[in-house]
Design a protein around this motif. Structure first.
Motif, PDB file in Angstrom:
ATOM      1  N   LEU A  97      36.625  49.683  11.571  1.00  0.00           N
ATOM      2  CA  LEU A  97      36.705  51.102  11.209  1.00  0.00           C
ATOM      3  C   LEU A  97      35.605  51.920  11.910  1.00  0.00           C
ATOM      4  CD1 LEU A  97      38.411  52.951   9.376  1.00  0.00           C
ATOM      5  CD2 LEU A  97      36.651  52.683   7.623  1.00  0.00           C
ATOM      6  N   TRP A 100      36.449  52.266  15.524  1.00  0.00           N
ATOM      7  CA  TRP A 100      37.533  53.252  15.678  1.00  0.00           C
ATOM      8  C   TRP A 100      36.944  54.663  15.658  1.00  0.00           C
ATOM      9  CZ3 TRP A 100      39.170  57.467  13.019  1.00  0.00           C
ATOM     10  CH2 TRP A 100      40.378  58.042  13.458  1.00  0.00           C
ATOM     11  N   ALA A 101      36.032  54.922  14.706  1.00  0.00           N
ATOM     12  CA  ALA A 101      35.426  56.254  14.594  1.00  0.00           C
ATOM     13  C   ALA A 101      34.641  56.601  15.857  1.00  0.00           C
ATOM     14  CB  ALA A 101      34.513  56.316  13.366  1.00  0.00           C
ATOM     15  N   GLU A 103      35.148  55.427  18.871  1.00  0.00           N
ATOM     16  CA  GLU A 103      36.051  55.579  20.027  1.00  0.00           C
ATOM     17  C   GLU A 103      36.933  56.822  19.953  1.00  0.00           C
ATOM     18  OE1 GLU A 103      37.990  51.767  20.195  1.00  0.00           O
ATOM     19  OE2 GLU A 103      36.089  50.788  20.681  1.00  0.00           O
TER      20      GLU A 103
ATOM     21  N   MET B   1      34.564  52.374  26.414  1.00  0.00           N
ATOM     22  CA  MET B   1      33.318  52.433  25.645  1.00  0.00           C
ATOM     23  C   MET B   1      32.994  53.874  25.259  1.00  0.00           C
ATOM     24  SD  MET B   1      32.427  49.405  25.241  1.00  0.00           S
ATOM     25  CE  MET B   1      30.796  49.637  24.531  1.00  0.00           C
ATOM     26  N   SER B   2      32.284  54.006  24.176  1.00  0.00           N
ATOM     27  CA  SER B   2      31.934  55.327  23.674  1.00  0.00           C
ATOM     28  C   SER B   2      30.434  55.402  23.500  1.00  0.00           C
ATOM     29  CB  SER B   2      32.619  55.549  22.336  1.00  0.00           C
ATOM     30  OG  SER B   2      31.977  56.564  21.609  1.00  0.00           O
ATOM     31  N   HIS B   4      29.181  57.273  21.269  1.00  0.00           N
ATOM     32  CA  HIS B   4      28.995  57.701  19.886  1.00  0.00           C
ATOM     33  C   HIS B   4      28.560  56.539  18.997  1.00  0.00           C
ATOM     34  CE1 HIS B   4      30.339  61.528  21.054  1.00  0.00           C
ATOM     35  NE2 HIS B   4      31.628  61.255  21.145  1.00  0.00           N
ATOM     36  N   VAL B   6      27.947  55.554  14.770  1.00  0.00           N
ATOM     37  CA  VAL B   6      28.048  55.920  13.348  1.00  0.00           C
ATOM     38  C   VAL B   6      26.710  55.854  12.609  1.00  0.00           C
ATOM     39  CG1 VAL B   6      30.486  55.255  13.076  1.00  0.00           C
ATOM     40  CG2 VAL B   6      28.690  53.568  12.616  1.00  0.00           C
ATOM     41  N   ALA B  13      30.839  60.622  15.626  1.00  0.00           N
ATOM     42  CA  ALA B  13      31.399  59.380  15.083  1.00  0.00           C
ATOM     43  C   ALA B  13      31.175  59.303  13.572  1.00  0.00           C
ATOM     44  CB  ALA B  13      30.770  58.162  15.760  1.00  0.00           C
ATOM     45  N   THR B  16      33.618  61.652  11.955  1.00  0.00           N
ATOM     46  CA  THR B  16      34.946  61.036  12.004  1.00  0.00           C
ATOM     47  C   THR B  16      35.061  59.919  10.979  1.00  0.00           C
ATOM     48  OG1 THR B  16      35.183  61.602  14.327  1.00  0.00           O
ATOM     49  CG2 THR B  16      36.553  59.819  13.528  1.00  0.00           C
ATOM     50  N   LEU B  17      34.015  59.135  10.850  1.00  0.00           N
ATOM     51  CA  LEU B  17      34.028  58.064   9.853  1.00  0.00           C
ATOM     52  C   LEU B  17      34.163  58.648   8.442  1.00  0.00           C
ATOM     53  CD1 LEU B  17      33.743  54.991   9.331  1.00  0.00           C
ATOM     54  CD2 LEU B  17      31.296  55.363   9.067  1.00  0.00           C
ATOM     55  N   VAL B  20      37.721  59.462   7.416  1.00  0.00           N
ATOM     56  CA  VAL B  20      38.691  58.396   7.136  1.00  0.00           C
ATOM     57  C   VAL B  20      38.195  57.346   6.146  1.00  0.00           C
ATOM     58  CG1 VAL B  20      39.841  58.718   9.344  1.00  0.00           C
ATOM     59  CG2 VAL B  20      37.998  57.036   9.182  1.00  0.00           C
ATOM     60  N   PRO B  93      42.795  49.707  11.722  1.00  0.00           N
ATOM     61  CA  PRO B  93      41.590  49.708  10.877  1.00  0.00           C
ATOM     62  C   PRO B  93      41.877  49.849   9.381  1.00  0.00           C
ATOM     63  CG  PRO B  93      41.242  51.079  12.802  1.00  0.00           C
ATOM     64  CD  PRO B  93      42.680  50.644  12.852  1.00  0.00           C
TER      65      PRO B  93
END
Lengths: 114, 114
Positions: A97, A100-101, A103, B1-2, B4, B6, B13, B16-17, B20, B93
């Motif tokens: 998870l 995913w966030a 990316e 690749m990112s 970002h 969390v 990120a 975004t987390l 969700v 996810p």
């Protein structure tokens, strides 16, 4: 296989999902993925978390058997947290998870401002 | 690749987390995994969700580009929701997390009452 079902309001699976499907739980569990961490170290790792929220999150995870707290015999006394065996089974889901966030953050931000 | 992360409070990120990593978002997205659903059908699928919470959750997911709303040319007029292409990337996810909850609900309940 399990007979539990997250779609059912009163199912233990829903209660369990509610426990872990929250931002701080995800980031804290993910942050313990590399091994035990001291409270202060964990607080540094999890950007933006208040002491109150970190303490609450750790207590909740501890009560549910996902995290273990250990008082260290150091001076000054430190406290360390680590995932239990049960907690380590949660590493893959929260990792999937979180990645995913990371990316999809740009795509979500673009949609949100569009 | 990112680039970002969390763990960073102000990172997209993390935003975004937060979007969700919440119980209703997970269950609603998971509930749309089989294809489009009418509002009433979705509300039946997601046990225990109030109309207000379902509407709020769908609006949030729609605003973020994860869900698409479609007014059906039926009488009486119906409304259907489906995952967008971006939303479908979230299915794995949330599925992994939901299945984890289903499989570990008994262990968590045992720890909690222990």
């Amino acid at each position: 296989m399990s007979e539990h079902d997250v779609f059912l309001a009163d199912c233990p699976a829903r209660t369990t999902l509610s426990l872990v499907a929250d931002t701080w739980s995800v980031v804290v569990v993910y942050g313990l993925g590399q091994g035990p961490r001291r409270y202060s170290d964990l607080r540094e790792r999890v950007g933006g978390i208040s002491k109150k929220m970190l303490t609450q999150t750790l207590r909740k995870l501890e009560r549910s058997g996902l995290v273990r707290r250990r008082v260290l015999a150091t001076a000054p006394a430190g406290v360390e947290y680590e995932l239990t065996e049960l907690g380590r089974t949660l590493l893959e889901p929260v990792g999937v998870l979180a990645r995913w966030a990371e990316e999809h953050a740009d795509a979500i931000a673009a949609a949100d401002s569009g």
